[in-house]
Motif scaffolding. Structure first.
Motif, PDB file in Angstrom:
ATOM      1  N   ALA A  29      10.057 -39.044  45.305  1.00  0.00           N
ATOM      2  CA  ALA A  29       9.433 -38.116  46.247  1.00  0.00           C
ATOM      3  C   ALA A  29       9.988 -36.666  46.255  1.00  0.00           C
ATOM      4  CB  ALA A  29       9.697 -38.589  47.655  1.00  0.00           C
ATOM      5  N   ASP A  30      11.537 -36.706  45.631  1.00  0.00           N
ATOM      6  CA  ASP A  30      12.472 -35.485  45.886  1.00  0.00           C
ATOM      7  C   ASP A  30      12.201 -34.576  44.484  1.00  0.00           C
ATOM      8  OD1 ASP A  30      12.937 -36.020  48.358  1.00  0.00           O
ATOM      9  OD2 ASP A  30      14.962 -37.261  47.430  1.00  0.00           O
ATOM     10  N   ALA A  31      11.333 -35.164  43.670  1.00  0.00           N
ATOM     11  CA  ALA A  31      11.097 -34.459  42.359  1.00  0.00           C
ATOM     12  C   ALA A  31      10.660 -32.952  42.663  1.00  0.00           C
ATOM     13  CB  ALA A  31      10.139 -35.093  41.306  1.00  0.00           C
ATOM     14  N   GLY A  32      11.168 -32.186  41.708  1.00  0.00           N
ATOM     15  CA  GLY A  32      10.670 -30.770  41.993  1.00  0.00           C
ATOM     16  C   GLY A  32      11.330 -29.873  43.142  1.00  0.00           C
ATOM     17  N   GLN A  33      12.467 -30.499  43.797  1.00  0.00           N
ATOM     18  CA  GLN A  33      13.215 -29.739  44.753  1.00  0.00           C
ATOM     19  C   GLN A  33      13.858 -28.517  44.208  1.00  0.00           C
ATOM     20  OE1 GLN A  33      13.220 -30.095  47.841  1.00  0.00           O
ATOM     21  NE2 GLN A  33      11.901 -31.937  48.064  1.00  0.00           N
ATOM     22  N   GLY A  34      13.617 -27.256  44.835  1.00  0.00           N
ATOM     23  CA  GLY A  34      14.079 -25.988  44.343  1.00  0.00           C
ATOM     24  C   GLY A  34      13.560 -25.558  42.841  1.00  0.00           C
ATOM     25  N   HIS A  35      12.219 -26.276  42.508  1.00  0.00           N
ATOM     26  CA  HIS A  35      11.763 -25.721  41.307  1.00  0.00           C
ATOM     27  C   HIS A  35      10.608 -25.025  41.689  1.00  0.00           C
ATOM     28  CE1 HIS A  35       9.994 -26.179  37.158  1.00  0.00           C
ATOM     29  NE2 HIS A  35       9.046 -25.947  37.741  1.00  0.00           N
ATOM     30  N   ASP A  36      10.672 -23.704  40.955  1.00  0.00           N
ATOM     31  CA  ASP A  36       9.370 -22.783  41.433  1.00  0.00           C
ATOM     32  C   ASP A  36       8.433 -22.817  40.202  1.00  0.00           C
ATOM     33  OD1 ASP A  36      10.481 -21.671  43.618  1.00  0.00           O
ATOM     34  OD2 ASP A  36      11.807 -20.064  42.734  1.00  0.00           O
ATOM     35  N   LEU A  37       7.155 -23.081  40.405  1.00  0.00           N
ATOM     36  CA  LEU A  37       6.211 -23.255  39.262  1.00  0.00           C
ATOM     37  C   LEU A  37       5.872 -21.951  38.806  1.00  0.00           C
ATOM     38  CD1 LEU A  37       3.601 -25.779  41.102  1.00  0.00           C
ATOM     39  CD2 LEU A  37       5.152 -26.261  39.255  1.00  0.00           C
ATOM     40  N   THR A  38       5.957 -21.877  37.334  1.00  0.00           N
ATOM     41  CA  THR A  38       5.176 -20.746  36.639  1.00  0.00           C
ATOM     42  C   THR A  38       3.746 -20.814  36.643  1.00  0.00           C
ATOM     43  OG1 THR A  38       5.229 -22.086  34.504  1.00  0.00           O
ATOM     44  CG2 THR A  38       7.220 -21.015  35.184  1.00  0.00           C
ATOM     45  N   LEU A  39       3.047 -19.759  36.412  1.00  0.00           N
ATOM     46  CA  LEU A  39       1.795 -19.794  36.432  1.00  0.00           C
ATOM     47  C   LEU A  39       0.932 -20.886  35.414  1.00  0.00           C
ATOM     48  CD1 LEU A  39       0.734 -15.977  36.554  1.00  0.00           C
ATOM     49  CD2 LEU A  39       0.760 -17.670  38.538  1.00  0.00           C
ATOM     50  N   TYR A  40       1.480 -20.945  34.380  1.00  0.00           N
ATOM     51  CA  TYR A  40       1.231 -21.970  33.623  1.00  0.00           C
ATOM     52  C   TYR A  40       1.294 -23.269  34.006  1.00  0.00           C
ATOM     53  CZ  TYR A  40       1.147 -18.322  30.087  1.00  0.00           C
ATOM     54  OH  TYR A  40       0.733 -17.153  29.171  1.00  0.00           O
ATOM     55  N   GLU A  41       2.692 -23.715  34.490  1.00  0.00           N
ATOM     56  CA  GLU A  41       2.688 -25.104  35.174  1.00  0.00           C
ATOM     57  C   GLU A  41       1.713 -25.206  36.321  1.00  0.00           C
ATOM     58  OE1 GLU A  41       7.498 -25.413  34.405  1.00  0.00           O
ATOM     59  OE2 GLU A  41       6.845 -24.504  36.488  1.00  0.00           O
ATOM     60  N   ALA A  42       1.347 -24.147  37.050  1.00  0.00           N
ATOM     61  CA  ALA A  42       0.411 -24.489  38.184  1.00  0.00           C
ATOM     62  C   ALA A  42      -0.878 -24.556  37.760  1.00  0.00           C
ATOM     63  CB  ALA A  42       0.343 -23.295  39.124  1.00  0.00           C
ATOM     64  N   ALA A  43      -1.292 -23.971  36.577  1.00  0.00           N
ATOM     65  CA  ALA A  43      -2.701 -24.136  35.996  1.00  0.00           C
ATOM     66  C   ALA A  43      -2.898 -25.437  35.593  1.00  0.00           C
ATOM     67  CB  ALA A  43      -2.763 -23.080  34.960  1.00  0.00           C
ATOM     68  N   PHE A  44      -1.664 -26.070  34.757  1.00  0.00           N
ATOM     69  CA  PHE A  44      -1.678 -27.385  34.277  1.00  0.00           C
ATOM     70  C   PHE A  44      -1.810 -28.614  35.483  1.00  0.00           C
ATOM     71  CE2 PHE A  44      -0.116 -31.586  32.711  1.00  0.00           C
ATOM     72  CZ  PHE A  44      -0.775 -31.650  31.413  1.00  0.00           C
ATOM     73  N   LEU A  45      -0.983 -28.251  36.250  1.00  0.00           N
ATOM     74  CA  LEU A  45      -0.957 -29.314  37.723  1.00  0.00           C
ATOM     75  C   LEU A  45      -2.522 -29.243  38.303  1.00  0.00           C
ATOM     76  CD1 LEU A  45       2.625 -29.041  39.019  1.00  0.00           C
ATOM     77  CD2 LEU A  45       1.657 -30.701  37.478  1.00  0.00           C
ATOM     78  N   SER A  46      -3.072 -27.953  38.342  1.00  0.00           N
ATOM     79  CA  SER A  46      -4.268 -27.865  39.041  1.00  0.00           C
ATOM     80  C   SER A  46      -5.547 -28.340  38.092  1.00  0.00           C
ATOM     81  CB  SER A  46      -4.565 -26.378  39.240  1.00  0.00           C
ATOM     82  OG  SER A  46      -3.653 -25.946  40.369  1.00  0.00           O
ATOM     83  N   GLY A  47      -5.563 -28.095  37.021  1.00  0.00           N
ATOM     84  CA  GLY A  47      -6.742 -28.427  36.205  1.00  0.00           C
ATOM     85  C   GLY A  47      -6.484 -28.652  34.592  1.00  0.00           C
ATOM     86  N   GLY A  48      -5.278 -29.056  34.344  1.00  0.00           N
ATOM     87  CA  GLY A  48      -5.024 -29.695  33.064  1.00  0.00           C
ATOM     88  C   GLY A  48      -4.888 -28.364  31.767  1.00  0.00           C
ATOM     89  N   PRO A  49      -5.129 -28.773  30.869  1.00  0.00           N
ATOM     90  CA  PRO A  49      -4.767 -28.168  29.414  1.00  0.00           C
ATOM     91  C   PRO A  49      -5.952 -27.094  29.626  1.00  0.00           C
ATOM     92  CG  PRO A  49      -4.554 -30.268  28.814  1.00  0.00           C
ATOM     93  CD  PRO A  49      -5.046 -30.517  30.252  1.00  0.00           C
ATOM     94  N   GLY A  50      -7.101 -27.203  29.708  1.00  0.00           N
ATOM     95  CA  GLY A  50      -8.054 -26.342  29.886  1.00  0.00           C
ATOM     96  C   GLY A  50      -8.037 -25.239  30.848  1.00  0.00           C
TER      97      GLY A  50
END
Length: 270
Positions: free
Chosen positions: A33-54
């Motif tokens: 549950a604490d994964a990603g603490q202090g991690h700022d998403l890049t735009l590419y990371e946000a895109a993948f987490l939102s919609g995958g490779p496409g």
């Protein structure tokens, strides 16, 4: 009482399917549950987490098009203007377009999805606990399908039990309404399991883990705040462009504001 054997079979199928789905959902959600603490998403990371490779491919093409380094025509064609990619994602898009410098958007998107750069991004997000492993996504989806099939099976078996002629005095003494009620119990189990999976599993198990979903929400709020500040104070430039691209990363091509770009992606979809 042949219908009792059918009832036992219905319970066995429904119980096995629901158990498999529950175990798959638990494994998919078993992320720190604490994964990603202090991690700022890049735009590419946000895109993948939102919609995958496409979504990563779409974001890269939109970003390059806004910088006038890639021309996306209304007819659905992509043309390279600047062949020097500024990062590995852009180089993947340029490589997918090919040495001719021009290609339709759909095959470029498909080729970029499977590029090493996108696979590396996915692996890093999974290792950080922000993305759901591909195996977990497949297992949950298979579990949902199995529960749906179990619901159909229980309904069919119940219908057979109700329609079959009585074969013994004990069967004839059992009201058919009571038989239907007994079969309604395993059916209710499967339907309730599907309803819970729809609410608890579906929102985050496609790409982002719970920790990744939390970071996405924080990113969207920050982008919205920057956009309102820019509108109130006249701020323009890099911050506005990042807010725009953040919207594309999180929402997809429907967040694209330029009519020509929207037409290019709409032509791709058709």
């Amino acid at each position: 009482m042949f219908w009792v054997l059918l009832l036992l079979l219905a319970w066995a199928v429904a119980g096995a399917a629901c158990t498999r789905l529950c175990l798959a959902a638990v494994r998919a959600a078993a992320v720190d549950a604490d994964a990603g603490q202090g991690h700022d998403l890049t735009l590419y990371e946000a895109a993948f987490l939102s919609g995958g490779p496409g979504r990563v491919a779409d974001l890269t093409m939109v970003s390059m098009a806004r910088q006038r380094r890639l021309l996306l025509a209304r007819t659905g064609w992509a043309t390279v203007v600047d062949p020097r990619g500024r990062d590995e994602m852009e180089r993947s898009v340029i490589g997918a377009i090919g040495p001719g410098g021009q290609s339709r958007i759909a095959p470029v998107r498909a080729a970029t999805e499977t590029a090493d750069a996108v696979r590396g991004l996915a692996d890093r997000l999974v290792s950080a606990g922000l993305a759901v492993p591909d195996g977990a996504r497949t297992t949950v989806a298979a579990g949902v399908r199995q529960v749906r099939l179990a619901a159909v099976f229980v309904s069919a078996v119940g219908a057979v039990a109700l329609l079959m002629p009585t074969v013994s005095a004990a069967d004839s003494d059992m009201p058919r309404g009571l038989i239907a009620l007994w079969f309604a119990l395993p059916l209710a189990l499967t339907l309730s399991c599907l309803a819970i999976a729809r609410v608890e599993v579906h929102p985050y198990t496609r790409w982002a883990s719970p920790a990744g979903q939390r970071l996405l929400g924080a990113l969207a709020r920050r982008a919205g705040g920057r956009g309102r500040a820019g509108a109130a104070g006249g701020t323009a430039g890099a911050e506005d462009d990042r807010s725009y691209l953040t919207s594309v990363a999180v929402l997809g091509v429907r967040a694209v504001g330029e009519p020509d770009l929207r037409a290019a992606f709409a032509h791709r979809e058709h």
